[in-house]
Write an enzyme that holds these catalytic residues in place. Structure first.
Site: not given
Length: 309
Positions: A140, A166
């Site tokens: 992330y 992400k």
């Protein structure tokens, strides 16, 4: 293990809110209602206990309970990735092992934060978590925890269980760069709601966002328009999304604002935990009137919560 391959984790994916009651306890009934609503609206997956889910203000047992409730309610209808990020690797490993045990399809984590960890420490953090279970890991990359550079992303991609990222940065040329330099099979998810269209055009496999909780149909329509190469339609819808989001961010906690919007629709999304602030009755009334003005000013139709005001 879960029901899906991580390659199935594509499309429009809400970063799911966590439902708390007024006493700040997890509201299981409300959590189940929210999950059923999102799946029935046609979302392609669920991303749990991240920033939008107020994961960092829950203890580990609470985070685990939310995951258990959601996986049970989803009943294998969509793939589920669990955010297991924490400052301490030991905590994250415990959450990752639990996610695997209860049937999640993948895990994700922000980099370790607060202290300024160096590149080697960050890579080791991900390596330790990825090697602790058999679930695929989605890194992330988010400004709140410190954006990772391309060199770090490449190092992380070389870890066997790391299957994607992400990407919540706004420099979307890097999405194209990641695909070019790491490979098309390395999954990339655009995480900036205001730039969903841009992320998809840059080559993202899916979009993960907060505001998909209150208007999943709008982002599903953006995704479909891009898939159909109807750029003009996608641009028009993205402009509408931006106006709604910019207005929504004017309240002290946009998480509380989203929960209020869902309550107006009869979906018990509950309240936020302190130190986040919930809207007072008067603030909520003003908030709703502002949405009505946004709807009229920008001639927005097809966004269900606005249509119902």
């Amino acid at each position: 293990m879960g029901n899906f391959d991580i390659k199935d984790f594509k499309g429009v994916i809400p970063a799911v809110l966590t439902v708390f009651d007024k006493n700040e306890n997890i509201d299981e009934v409300g959590m189940r209602q929210l999950i059923s609503y999102l799946i029935e609206k046609g979302v392609d997956g669920l991303y749990l206990t991240g920033s939008t889910g107020e994961g960092f203000i829950m203890d580990s047992e609470e985070r685990k309970r939310v995951v258990e409730i959601v996986i049970d309610e989803a009943s294998g209808r969509v793939p589920i990735v669990v955010h297991v990020g924490a400052i301490g690797t030991k905590i994250s490993i415990d959450l990752a092992k639990h996610a695997e045990a209860v049937g999640a399809d993948g895990i994700s984590s922000v980099p370790p934060f607060y202290w300024k960890f160096n590149e080697n420490q960050i890579v080791k953090y991900y390596e330790d978590i990825a090697n602790s279970c058999n679930l695929p890991m989605i890194v992330y990359n988010v400004p709140l925890a410190g954006l990772l550079g391309m060199n770090v992303i490449k190092r992380l991609a070389s870890i066997d269980n790391v299957k994607g990222i992400k990407y919540t940065g706004m420099s979307h040329y890097e999405i194209t760069q990641i695909k070019d330099e790491i490979g098309k099979d390395f999954l990339v998810y655009s995480g900036c709601d205001e730039m969903a269209m841009s992320g998809l055009l840059a080559g993202a496999d899916g979009i993960i966002g907060s505001f998909y909780n209150i208007m999943p149909e709008l982002f599903i329509n953006i995704y479909n328009a891009i898939s159909e190469k109807d750029i003009e339609k996608a641009q028009r819808l993205q402009r509408q999304a931006v106006e709604i989001i910019l207005y929504s961010l004017k309240v002290p906690s946009f998480y509380a604002g989203m929960k209020a919007v869902l309550r107006w629709r009869g979906i018990n999304a509950g309240y936020c935990r302190r130190p986040f602030e919930n809207l007072t009755e008067e603030e909520e009334k003003e908030f709703k009137e502002g949405y009505k003005r946004i709807k009229e000013t920008y001639k927005i139709t097809g966004v269900e919560f606005l249509d119902e005001l």
